[in-house]
Motif scaffolding. Structure first.
Motif, PDB file in Angstrom:
ATOM      1  N   LEU A 236       0.838  -1.188   0.000  1.00  0.00           N
ATOM      2  CA  LEU A 236       0.000   0.000   0.000  1.00  0.00           C
ATOM      3  C   LEU A 236       0.878   1.245   0.000  1.00  0.00           C
ATOM      4  CD1 LEU A 236      -2.780  -1.027   2.561  1.00  0.00           C
ATOM      5  CD2 LEU A 236      -2.895  -1.033   0.069  1.00  0.00           C
ATOM      6  N   VAL A 237       0.586   2.150  -0.875  1.00  0.00           N
ATOM      7  CA  VAL A 237       1.364   3.379  -0.983  1.00  0.00           C
ATOM      8  C   VAL A 237       0.537   4.530  -0.426  1.00  0.00           C
ATOM      9  CG1 VAL A 237       2.518   4.972  -2.538  1.00  0.00           C
ATOM     10  CG2 VAL A 237       2.547   2.516  -3.014  1.00  0.00           C
ATOM     11  N   ASP A 238       1.056   5.164   0.591  1.00  0.00           N
ATOM     12  CA  ASP A 238       0.357   6.278   1.205  1.00  0.00           C
ATOM     13  C   ASP A 238       0.915   7.574   0.619  1.00  0.00           C
ATOM     14  OD1 ASP A 238      -1.288   7.731   2.874  1.00  0.00           O
ATOM     15  OD2 ASP A 238       0.185   7.800   4.484  1.00  0.00           O
ATOM     16  N   TYR A 239       0.059   8.487   0.259  1.00  0.00           N
ATOM     17  CA  TYR A 239       0.516   9.758  -0.283  1.00  0.00           C
ATOM     18  C   TYR A 239      -0.254  10.870   0.391  1.00  0.00           C
ATOM     19  CZ  TYR A 239      -3.751   9.503  -3.043  1.00  0.00           C
ATOM     20  OH  TYR A 239      -5.057   9.418  -3.418  1.00  0.00           O
ATOM     21  N   GLN A 240       0.476  11.852   0.818  1.00  0.00           N
ATOM     22  CA  GLN A 240      -0.106  12.980   1.541  1.00  0.00           C
ATOM     23  C   GLN A 240       0.483  14.276   0.995  1.00  0.00           C
ATOM     24  OE1 GLN A 240      -2.516  12.729   3.790  1.00  0.00           O
ATOM     25  NE2 GLN A 240      -2.512  10.484   3.787  1.00  0.00           N
ATOM     26  N   PRO A 241      -0.302  15.365   1.043  1.00  0.00           N
ATOM     27  CA  PRO A 241       0.264  16.663   0.656  1.00  0.00           C
ATOM     28  C   PRO A 241       1.428  17.023   1.588  1.00  0.00           C
ATOM     29  CG  PRO A 241      -2.131  16.761   0.811  1.00  0.00           C
ATOM     30  CD  PRO A 241      -1.727  15.453   1.397  1.00  0.00           C
ATOM     31  N   GLU A 242       2.515  17.525   1.011  1.00  0.00           N
ATOM     32  CA  GLU A 242       3.673  17.935   1.806  1.00  0.00           C
ATOM     33  C   GLU A 242       4.110  19.328   1.380  1.00  0.00           C
ATOM     34  OE1 GLU A 242       6.917  15.081   2.518  1.00  0.00           O
ATOM     35  OE2 GLU A 242       5.697  13.644   1.394  1.00  0.00           O
ATOM     36  N   ASN A 243       4.422  20.129   2.366  1.00  0.00           N
ATOM     37  CA  ASN A 243       4.870  21.494   2.098  1.00  0.00           C
ATOM     38  C   ASN A 243       6.348  21.481   1.719  1.00  0.00           C
ATOM     39  OD1 ASN A 243       5.111  24.237   1.876  1.00  0.00           O
ATOM     40  ND2 ASN A 243       4.997  24.651   4.071  1.00  0.00           N
ATOM     41  N   LEU A 244       6.619  20.951   0.527  1.00  0.00           N
ATOM     42  CA  LEU A 244       7.984  20.897   0.008  1.00  0.00           C
ATOM     43  C   LEU A 244       8.215  22.081  -0.921  1.00  0.00           C
ATOM     44  CD1 LEU A 244       7.947  17.103  -0.985  1.00  0.00           C
ATOM     45  CD2 LEU A 244       8.899  18.087   1.107  1.00  0.00           C
ATOM     46  N   ALA A 245       9.450  22.529  -0.989  1.00  0.00           N
ATOM     47  CA  ALA A 245       9.780  23.621  -1.910  1.00  0.00           C
ATOM     48  C   ALA A 245       9.466  23.183  -3.333  1.00  0.00           C
ATOM     49  CB  ALA A 245      11.255  23.993  -1.774  1.00  0.00           C
ATOM     50  N   LEU A 246       8.734  24.006  -4.071  1.00  0.00           N
ATOM     51  CA  LEU A 246       8.350  23.660  -5.430  1.00  0.00           C
ATOM     52  C   LEU A 246       8.462  24.900  -6.313  1.00  0.00           C
ATOM     53  CD1 LEU A 246       7.258  21.456  -7.305  1.00  0.00           C
ATOM     54  CD2 LEU A 246       4.949  22.209  -6.734  1.00  0.00           C
ATOM     55  N   ASP A 247       9.280  24.804  -7.323  1.00  0.00           N
ATOM     56  CA  ASP A 247       9.515  25.918  -8.242  1.00  0.00           C
ATOM     57  C   ASP A 247       8.473  25.857  -9.366  1.00  0.00           C
ATOM     58  OD1 ASP A 247      10.560  28.007  -9.669  1.00  0.00           O
ATOM     59  OD2 ASP A 247      12.367  26.949 -10.328  1.00  0.00           O
ATOM     60  N   ILE A 248       7.385  26.617  -9.207  1.00  0.00           N
ATOM     61  CA  ILE A 248       6.319  26.643 -10.204  1.00  0.00           C
ATOM     62  C   ILE A 248       6.629  27.758 -11.196  1.00  0.00           C
ATOM     63  CG2 ILE A 248       3.846  26.908 -10.607  1.00  0.00           C
ATOM     64  CD1 ILE A 248       3.371  25.976  -7.738  1.00  0.00           C
ATOM     65  N   ILE A 249       6.954  27.385 -12.420  1.00  0.00           N
ATOM     66  CA  ILE A 249       7.351  28.344 -13.450  1.00  0.00           C
ATOM     67  C   ILE A 249       6.140  29.051 -14.042  1.00  0.00           C
ATOM     68  CG2 ILE A 249       8.560  28.611 -15.660  1.00  0.00           C
ATOM     69  CD1 ILE A 249      10.346  27.805 -13.324  1.00  0.00           C
ATOM     70  N   TYR A 250       5.037  28.309 -14.179  1.00  0.00           N
ATOM     71  CA  TYR A 250       3.825  28.856 -14.805  1.00  0.00           C
ATOM     72  C   TYR A 250       2.621  28.097 -14.263  1.00  0.00           C
ATOM     73  CZ  TYR A 250       0.233  29.761 -18.340  1.00  0.00           C
ATOM     74  OH  TYR A 250      -0.932  30.105 -18.973  1.00  0.00           O
TER      75      TYR A 250
ATOM     76  N   GLY B 238       8.534   2.293  -1.324  1.00  0.00           N
ATOM     77  CA  GLY B 238       9.856   2.793  -0.931  1.00  0.00           C
ATOM     78  C   GLY B 238      10.015   4.281  -1.083  1.00  0.00           C
ATOM     79  N   HIS B 239       9.076   4.926  -1.777  1.00  0.00           N
ATOM     80  CA  HIS B 239       9.135   6.376  -1.975  1.00  0.00           C
ATOM     81  C   HIS B 239       7.744   6.972  -1.717  1.00  0.00           C
ATOM     82  CE1 HIS B 239      13.217   6.455  -3.604  1.00  0.00           C
ATOM     83  NE2 HIS B 239      12.889   5.431  -4.352  1.00  0.00           N
ATOM     84  N   ASN B 240       7.285   6.862  -0.485  1.00  0.00           N
ATOM     85  CA  ASN B 240       5.941   7.343  -0.155  1.00  0.00           C
ATOM     86  C   ASN B 240       5.913   8.833   0.168  1.00  0.00           C
ATOM     87  OD1 ASN B 240       5.129   4.731  -0.452  1.00  0.00           O
ATOM     88  ND2 ASN B 240       4.941   4.294   1.735  1.00  0.00           N
ATOM     89  N   GLN B 241       7.062   9.409   0.425  1.00  0.00           N
ATOM     90  CA  GLN B 241       7.136  10.811   0.826  1.00  0.00           C
ATOM     91  C   GLN B 241       8.202  11.535   0.017  1.00  0.00           C
ATOM     92  OE1 GLN B 241       8.001  10.440   5.017  1.00  0.00           O
ATOM     93  NE2 GLN B 241       5.836  10.353   5.579  1.00  0.00           N
ATOM     94  N   GLY B 242       8.092  12.855   0.022  1.00  0.00           N
ATOM     95  CA  GLY B 242       9.117  13.676  -0.598  1.00  0.00           C
ATOM     96  C   GLY B 242       9.095  13.690  -2.107  1.00  0.00           C
ATOM     97  N   THR B 243       8.009  13.214  -2.726  1.00  0.00           N
ATOM     98  CA  THR B 243       7.942  13.170  -4.183  1.00  0.00           C
ATOM     99  C   THR B 243       7.322  14.454  -4.734  1.00  0.00           C
ATOM    100  OG1 THR B 243       5.717  12.236  -4.439  1.00  0.00           O
ATOM    101  CG2 THR B 243       7.516  10.687  -3.957  1.00  0.00           C
ATOM    102  N   LEU B 244       7.435  14.601  -6.043  1.00  0.00           N
ATOM    103  CA  LEU B 244       6.828  15.751  -6.704  1.00  0.00           C
ATOM    104  C   LEU B 244       5.318  15.748  -6.505  1.00  0.00           C
ATOM    105  CD1 LEU B 244       7.087  18.217  -8.608  1.00  0.00           C
ATOM    106  CD2 LEU B 244       6.823  16.627 -10.516  1.00  0.00           C
ATOM    107  N   VAL B 245       4.691  14.578  -6.557  1.00  0.00           N
ATOM    108  CA  VAL B 245       3.243  14.495  -6.352  1.00  0.00           C
ATOM    109  C   VAL B 245       2.859  14.979  -4.961  1.00  0.00           C
ATOM    110  CG1 VAL B 245       1.337  12.869  -6.023  1.00  0.00           C
ATOM    111  CG2 VAL B 245       2.724  12.755  -8.095  1.00  0.00           C
TER     112      VAL B 245
END
Length: 298
Positions: free
Chosen positions: A64-78, A99-106
């Motif tokens: 099971l892959v858990d995904y949650q919104p994270e306040n990560l730095a994101l460079d939004i160009i447009y 193995g990559h449930n956190q810290g992703t672009l999503v």
């Protein structure tokens, strides 16, 4: 689950990996644990399968892959109501996976953008195309399904503009060139891609921007979008990307993975029909490495 062997001669672990969704390492694990039966009997991984063998195996329970919104730095160009363009940093995985449930672009997108298309399901919301974890640069993001379908079709029709900069080993003989060679899963290592006759068509255009003796700076344009396409094509012609831990040599330039940057991205806006084009600077480690090579050259 069961499969019937129609071509004899392969090792049991390889045959299982080739004919199912299991990786070779996972196939090996199941064989060692006695979860793979050949004609009702436990065999070793080196067993050579025979014509007509019936192999029974277990599909592993999905993680099971858990995904949650994270306040990560994101460079939004447009960004507008339909699309967004982001500059992904090197080292960030695009979407959650075992193995990559956190810290992703999503995870970052879910926090900063909220409205995202649902075409690719809950694990890849808004993701129209991907770049590797250690490749930096531009990605288009769809904020609704209509935009997603339009952008995906444009990619399929080879109308989108995708230009990359790469620092590669060696001094290419020509300033301009085209690499056209089919890419598919490697028969020697299923974790890698390779140029293979069984692969799908792949075409990469390149232009030499600077030469540094042992290294060259290239601009590359994708005509197709196969997994690891640029990395595989450049390794195939003998000029692997510097810093590439998978397709390049061990003796290479120090960085944070391969020196590959998705620098320019262009597409037609799905609602207005306007042609949009964006470009971003190289990440600091890439720029610093180029400066060192320029000083060495001079």
């Amino acid at each position: 689950m069961k499969i019937k062997i129609e071509t004899a001669g392969s090792r049991l672990d390889k045959a299982l990996a080739d004919l199912t969704s299991l990786s070779r390492s996972l196939a090996n694990e199941q064989i060692k644990e006695g979860q793979v039966l050949v004609n009702g009997q436990v065999k070793k991984a080196k067993y050579k399968v025979q014509l007509g063998d019936v192999i029974r195996y277990q599909l592993p329970e999905p993680e099971l892959v858990d995904y949650q919104p994270e306040n990560l730095a994101l460079d939004i160009i447009y960004q507008d109501e339909d699309v967004a363009v982001v500059n992904k940093p090197q080292g960030m995985v695009v979407h959650p996976s075992p193995g990559h449930n956190q810290g992703t672009l999503v995870n970052a997108l879910l926090y900063h953008i909220k409205d995202l298309s649902s075409i690719n399901g809950v694990l890849r919301p808004g993701i129209v195309h991907r770049i590797d974890k250690d490749t930096s640069g531009l990605l288009m993001i769809a904020k609704n399904d209509q935009a997603h379908l339009a952008l995906a079709q444009e990619l399929k029709d080879k109308k989108s503009l995708r230009k990359y900069w790469a620092l590669v080993h060696g001094n290419l003989p020509n300033d301009l060139g085209v690499i056209e060679a089919p890419i598919g899963r490697s028969e020697k290592d299923r974790k890698k891609q390779a140029v293979t006759a069984k692969g799908k068509e792949a075409l990469t255009r390149f232009k030499v921007l600077e030469r540094f003796g042992d290294y060259s700076l290239l601009e590359l344009q994708l005509e197709t979008g196969r997994t690891h396409q640029i990395r595989v094509h450049l390794a195939y012609i003998g000029h692997p990307i510097a810093g590439d831990p998978v397709y390049g040599p061990k003796k290479t330039l120090k960085g944070q993975g391969q020196f590959l940057h998705a620098k320019t991205l262009g597409f037609t806006h799905p609602r207005t029909g306007q042609d949009l084009e964006f470009s971003v600077d190289l990440p600091p480690v890439f720029q610093e490495t180029l400066e060192k090579l320029r000083k060495t050259r001079s």
